[in-house]
Design an enzyme around this catalytic site. Structure first.
Site, PDB file in Angstrom:
ATOM      1  N   SER A  23       0.858  -1.196   0.000  1.00 52.07           N
ATOM      2  CA  SER A  23       0.000   0.000   0.000  1.00 52.07           C
ATOM      3  C   SER A  23       0.890   1.240   0.000  1.00 52.07           C
ATOM      4  CB  SER A  23      -0.956  -0.015   1.194  1.00 52.07           C
ATOM      5  OG  SER A  23      -0.265  -0.297   2.390  1.00 52.07           O
ATOM      6  N   GLU A  66       1.041   5.469   0.834  1.00 53.97           N
ATOM      7  CA  GLU A  66       0.408   6.590   1.547  1.00 53.97           C
ATOM      8  C   GLU A  66       0.776   7.928   0.896  1.00 53.97           C
ATOM      9  OE1 GLU A  66       0.470   6.415   5.876  1.00 53.97           O
ATOM     10  OE2 GLU A  66       1.103   8.507   5.914  1.00 53.97           O
ATOM     11  N   THR A  79      -3.467  11.007   4.108  1.00 49.49           N
ATOM     12  CA  THR A  79      -3.410  11.458   5.503  1.00 49.49           C
ATOM     13  C   THR A  79      -4.407  12.593   5.781  1.00 49.49           C
ATOM     14  OG1 THR A  79      -1.656  13.041   5.050  1.00 49.49           O
ATOM     15  CG2 THR A  79      -0.971  10.837   5.715  1.00 49.49           C
ATOM     16  N   HIS A 129      -7.345   8.720   5.997  1.00 48.95           N
ATOM     17  CA  HIS A 129      -6.999   8.688   7.414  1.00 48.95           C
ATOM     18  C   HIS A 129      -7.986   9.623   8.100  1.00 48.95           C
ATOM     19  CE1 HIS A 129      -2.489   7.491   6.879  1.00 48.95           C
ATOM     20  NE2 HIS A 129      -3.224   7.026   5.887  1.00 48.95           N
ATOM     21  N   ARG A 170      -5.776   8.694  16.595  1.00 48.14           N
ATOM     22  CA  ARG A 170      -6.028   9.784  17.529  1.00 48.14           C
ATOM     23  C   ARG A 170      -5.545  11.095  16.928  1.00 48.14           C
ATOM     24  NH1 ARG A 170      -2.292  11.151  22.604  1.00 48.14           N
ATOM     25  NH2 ARG A 170      -1.045  11.822  20.821  1.00 48.14           N
ATOM     26  N   GLY A 171      -4.323  11.069  16.360  1.00 48.17           N
ATOM     27  CA  GLY A 171      -3.740  12.289  15.812  1.00 48.17           C
ATOM     28  C   GLY A 171      -3.041  13.093  16.889  1.00 48.17           C
ATOM     29  N   ASP A 172      -2.492  14.213  16.489  1.00 47.14           N
ATOM     30  CA  ASP A 172      -1.809  15.134  17.403  1.00 47.14           C
ATOM     31  C   ASP A 172      -2.384  16.509  17.173  1.00 47.14           C
ATOM     32  OD1 ASP A 172       0.268  13.372  18.508  1.00 47.14           O
ATOM     33  OD2 ASP A 172       0.958  13.293  16.422  1.00 47.14           O
ATOM     34  N   TYR A 192       3.224   0.846  17.018  1.00 50.08           N
ATOM     35  CA  TYR A 192       4.522   1.484  17.276  1.00 50.08           C
ATOM     36  C   TYR A 192       5.546   0.483  17.824  1.00 50.08           C
ATOM     37  CZ  TYR A 192       1.621   5.578  16.724  1.00 50.08           C
ATOM     38  OH  TYR A 192       0.743   6.505  16.201  1.00 50.08           O
ATOM     39  N   HIS A 208       5.175   4.400  21.081  1.00 45.88           N
ATOM     40  CA  HIS A 208       4.687   5.755  20.845  1.00 45.88           C
ATOM     41  C   HIS A 208       5.386   6.695  21.843  1.00 45.88           C
ATOM     42  CE1 HIS A 208       1.893   9.207  21.060  1.00 45.88           C
ATOM     43  NE2 HIS A 208       1.755   8.959  19.777  1.00 45.88           N
ATOM     44  N   LYS A 233      -7.413  -1.243  20.649  1.00 46.30           N
ATOM     45  CA  LYS A 233      -7.941  -0.790  19.353  1.00 46.30           C
ATOM     46  C   LYS A 233      -8.471  -1.981  18.547  1.00 46.30           C
ATOM     47  CE  LYS A 233      -4.097   1.848  18.453  1.00 46.30           C
ATOM     48  NZ  LYS A 233      -3.264   2.936  17.863  1.00 46.30           N
ATOM     49  N   GLN A 264       4.346   2.709  12.622  1.00 47.50           N
ATOM     50  CA  GLN A 264       5.239   3.845  12.428  1.00 47.50           C
ATOM     51  C   GLN A 264       6.497   3.270  11.791  1.00 47.50           C
ATOM     52  OE1 GLN A 264       5.898   6.754  11.687  1.00 47.50           O
ATOM     53  NE2 GLN A 264       4.973   7.654  13.504  1.00 47.50           N
ATOM     54  N   PHE A 307      11.620  14.162  10.849  1.00 52.10           N
ATOM     55  CA  PHE A 307      10.404  13.392  11.187  1.00 52.10           C
ATOM     56  C   PHE A 307      10.678  12.449  12.353  1.00 52.10           C
ATOM     57  CE2 PHE A 307       9.150  13.711   6.482  1.00 52.10           C
ATOM     58  CZ  PHE A 307       8.325  14.790   6.730  1.00 52.10           C
ATOM     59  N   HIS A 359       3.731  -1.044   3.806  1.00 52.14           N
ATOM     60  CA  HIS A 359       2.993   0.211   3.590  1.00 52.14           C
ATOM     61  C   HIS A 359       4.030   1.310   3.401  1.00 52.14           C
ATOM     62  CE1 HIS A 359      -0.323   3.121   4.141  1.00 52.14           C
ATOM     63  NE2 HIS A 359       0.520   3.816   4.879  1.00 52.14           N
TER      64      HIS A 359
HETATM   65  P1  FAD Z   1      -3.609   6.207  20.152  1.00 50.79           P
HETATM   66  O1  FAD Z   1      -3.628   4.794  19.707  1.00 50.79           O
HETATM   67  O2  FAD Z   1      -4.835   6.780  20.745  1.00 50.79           O
HETATM   68  O3  FAD Z   1      -2.389   6.339  21.174  1.00 50.79           O
HETATM   69  C1  FAD Z   1      -1.868   7.606  21.542  1.00 50.79           C
HETATM   70  C2  FAD Z   1      -1.069   7.506  22.821  1.00 50.79           C
HETATM   71  O4  FAD Z   1      -1.954   7.355  23.916  1.00 50.79           O
HETATM   72  C3  FAD Z   1      -0.115   6.319  22.910  1.00 50.79           C
HETATM   73  O5  FAD Z   1       0.995   6.731  23.664  1.00 50.79           O
HETATM   74  C4  FAD Z   1      -0.904   5.281  23.648  1.00 50.79           C
HETATM   75  O6  FAD Z   1      -0.058   4.364  24.316  1.00 50.79           O
HETATM   76  C5  FAD Z   1      -1.705   6.145  24.611  1.00 50.79           C
HETATM   77  N1  FAD Z   1      -3.037   5.636  24.952  1.00 50.79           N
HETATM   78  C6  FAD Z   1      -3.937   5.067  24.133  1.00 50.79           C
HETATM   79  N2  FAD Z   1      -5.066   4.782  24.791  1.00 50.79           N
HETATM   80  C7  FAD Z   1      -4.885   5.221  26.061  1.00 50.79           C
HETATM   81  C8  FAD Z   1      -5.692   5.240  27.224  1.00 50.79           C
HETATM   82  N3  FAD Z   1      -6.932   4.762  27.217  1.00 50.79           N
HETATM   83  N4  FAD Z   1      -5.169   5.776  28.364  1.00 50.79           N
HETATM   84  C9  FAD Z   1      -3.920   6.281  28.408  1.00 50.79           C
HETATM   85  N5  FAD Z   1      -3.104   6.288  27.303  1.00 50.79           N
HETATM   86  C10 FAD Z   1      -3.582   5.771  26.171  1.00 50.79           C
HETATM   87  N6  FAD Z   1      -1.200  11.732  12.279  1.00 50.79           N
HETATM   88  C11 FAD Z   1      -1.992  12.650  11.680  1.00 50.79           C
HETATM   89  O7  FAD Z   1      -2.188  13.745  12.232  1.00 50.79           O
HETATM   90  N7  FAD Z   1      -2.603  12.396  10.479  1.00 50.79           N
HETATM   91  C12 FAD Z   1      -2.452  11.206   9.842  1.00 50.79           C
HETATM   92  O8  FAD Z   1      -3.008  10.998   8.759  1.00 50.79           O
HETATM   93  C13 FAD Z   1      -1.619  10.211  10.442  1.00 50.79           C
HETATM   94  N8  FAD Z   1      -1.455   9.000   9.869  1.00 50.79           N
HETATM   95  C14 FAD Z   1      -0.721   8.041  10.512  1.00 50.79           C
HETATM   96  C15 FAD Z   1      -0.613   6.762   9.945  1.00 50.79           C
HETATM   97  C16 FAD Z   1       0.133   5.776  10.563  1.00 50.79           C
HETATM   98  C17 FAD Z   1       0.211   4.407   9.929  1.00 50.79           C
HETATM   99  C18 FAD Z   1       0.805   6.055  11.793  1.00 50.79           C
HETATM  100  C19 FAD Z   1       1.636   4.996  12.464  1.00 50.79           C
HETATM  101  C20 FAD Z   1       0.700   7.306  12.366  1.00 50.79           C
HETATM  102  C21 FAD Z   1      -0.068   8.312  11.752  1.00 50.79           C
HETATM  103  N9  FAD Z   1      -0.223   9.583  12.317  1.00 50.79           N
HETATM  104  C22 FAD Z   1      -1.012  10.522  11.697  1.00 50.79           C
HETATM  105  C23 FAD Z   1       0.445   9.921  13.587  1.00 50.79           C
HETATM  106  C24 FAD Z   1      -0.464   9.687  14.801  1.00 50.79           C
HETATM  107  O9  FAD Z   1      -1.607  10.504  14.714  1.00 50.79           O
HETATM  108  C25 FAD Z   1       0.330  10.023  16.064  1.00 50.79           C
HETATM  109  O10 FAD Z   1       1.351   9.087  16.250  1.00 50.79           O
HETATM  110  C26 FAD Z   1      -0.501  10.224  17.319  1.00 50.79           C
HETATM  111  O11 FAD Z   1       0.362  10.778  18.321  1.00 50.79           O
HETATM  112  C27 FAD Z   1      -1.089   8.961  17.910  1.00 50.79           C
HETATM  113  O12 FAD Z   1      -2.153   8.489  17.181  1.00 50.79           O
HETATM  114  P2  FAD Z   1      -2.701   6.984  17.485  1.00 50.79           P
HETATM  115  O13 FAD Z   1      -3.842   6.775  16.627  1.00 50.79           O
HETATM  116  O14 FAD Z   1      -1.587   6.037  17.443  1.00 50.79           O
HETATM  117  O15 FAD Z   1      -3.153   7.198  19.008  1.00 50.79           O
END
Ligand code: FAD
Length: 278
Positions: free
Chosen positions: A8, A10, A41, A69, A99-101, A138, A142, A158, A169, A209, A259
């Site tokens: 795939s 991106e 994304t 995404h 979740r995003g940032d 990750y 993460h 998840k 990642q 990055f 990917h």
């Molecule tokens: P989560 O899975 O929610 O995790 C975030 C953090 O919170 C982790 O440290 C986890 O351990 C912790 N956590 C999770 N659940 C809980 C809980 N219940 N209590 C306490 N801690 C918890 N970013 C963008 O902005 N746009 C994109 O399009 C994008 N695409 C991506 C694609 C891929 C394949 C990857 C790997 C990353 C991408 N990212 C993108 C980056 C991503 O948004 C960031 O890494 C973000 O910080 C975490 O998103 P997540 O979905 O992994 O979060």
């Protein structure tokens, strides 16, 4: 090696119509690798919502599954719900749920969607089994996770919420992937996790990055890249060789696919896939 692995690619959504045209030229080159899907994304806090939509609609015209995404942090739940339905009604069948940032300087808006598993649950509640859901994984942890154990427990959450598979990642140390997969297996998680591959095209960008997302660049790669910094051709050849070997090793270890973080470029990903005989 025959093509039994899912590939795939991106993309990020271009800022202009001209940029989108260029991206479609890139996509046409990548099509010859018959990818399983393309993904596009989504900017932090919803900043690219319309551009992501437009790019997805254009990219899917090639007839290959295209996955938007979608991130939830700082987003109004109603808006996220509406977007999920809009994608479903448009015939999209795969989402990358994150979740995003938050962009720096923006506070986190109050939202019921705090983590990616909340978003996965919402997608399943709203649309049942309509979407194949990809989530982030990750192998090198993460950056905000409290511990490796906590982080893999969150990945499991998840999957338990209804995600189908993970995309990692990027990383340059295949042992991290092996260890991660073993840790998931011990937790009883059998969902496929596809390694995310970052080709080394512009080393300064990869370093930037990596510092942001917590991916480690091994010392020997940094040192070699420094050595080649005045010599673009050697640096490119070195980067392709390193990433080709990484992919070879990952596939030999049983990775279910690759990917590619293409950075909207075709050349390096294509050459790596050619080197792999895929
Ligand atoms: P989560 O899975 O929610 O995790 C975030 C953090 O919170 C982790 O440290 C986890 O351990 C912790 N956590 C999770 N659940 C809980 C809980 N219940 N209590 C306490 N801690 C918890 N970013 C963008 O902005 N746009 C994109 O399009 C994008 N695409 C991506 C694609 C891929 C394949 C990857 C790997 C990353 C991408 N990212 C993108 C980056 C991503 O948004 C960031 O890494 C973000 O910080 C975490 O998103 P997540 O979905 O992994 O979060």
């Amino acid at each position: 090696m025959t093509q039994k692995h899912g590939i795939s690619f991106e993309f990020f959504p271009p800022k202009t119509a001209e940029g989108l045209d260029k991206l479609i030229t890139v996509q046409q080159k990548l099509l010859k690798k018959t990818p399983e899907f393309f993904s596009v994304t989504f900017g932090a806090g919803g900043s690219t919502r319309d551009r992501t939509w437009d790019t997805v609609m254009k990219v899917r015209e090639a007839g290959i599954d295209t996955a938007p995404h979608l991130s939830c942090i700082g987003q109004d739940e109603e808006e996220v719900r509406a977007l999920i339905h809009r994608y479903r009604d448009a015939g999209i069948t795969r989402l990358v749920a994150l979740r995003g940032d938050m962009p720096s300087g923006m506070g986190i808006a109050q939202s019921s969607l705090r983590y990616a598993d909340d978003l996965v649950r919402l997608i399943r509640a709203e649309t049942g089994d309509h979407f194949t859901i990809e989530v982030a994984a990750y192998p090198e942890m993460h950056p905000q996770a409290r511990s490796f154990e906590d982080d893999i427990a969150h990945f499991k959450r998840k999957i338990d919420a209804g995600a189908n598979q993970g995309i990692t990642q990027y990383f340059y140390n295949p042992d991290a992937y092996v260890y991660y997969m073993e840790a998931l297996e011990k937790l009883g998680v059998s969902a496929p996790v596809v390694p995310g591959i970052m080709p080394i095209t512009n080393f300064a960008n990869v370093v930037r990055f990596s510092d942001m997302c917590g991916a480690e660049i091994p010392r020997w790669i940094r040192k070699a890249a420094e050595h080649y910094q005045q010599d673009d051709a050697s640096l490119r050849a070195f980067g392709e060789d390193v990433v080709t070997r990484l992919c070879e090793r990952l596939l030999a270890l049983g990775a279910p696919g690759l990917h590619f973080y293409t950075m909207n470029q075709a050349g390096t990903s294509l050459r790596i896939l050619d080197n792999l005989g895929l």
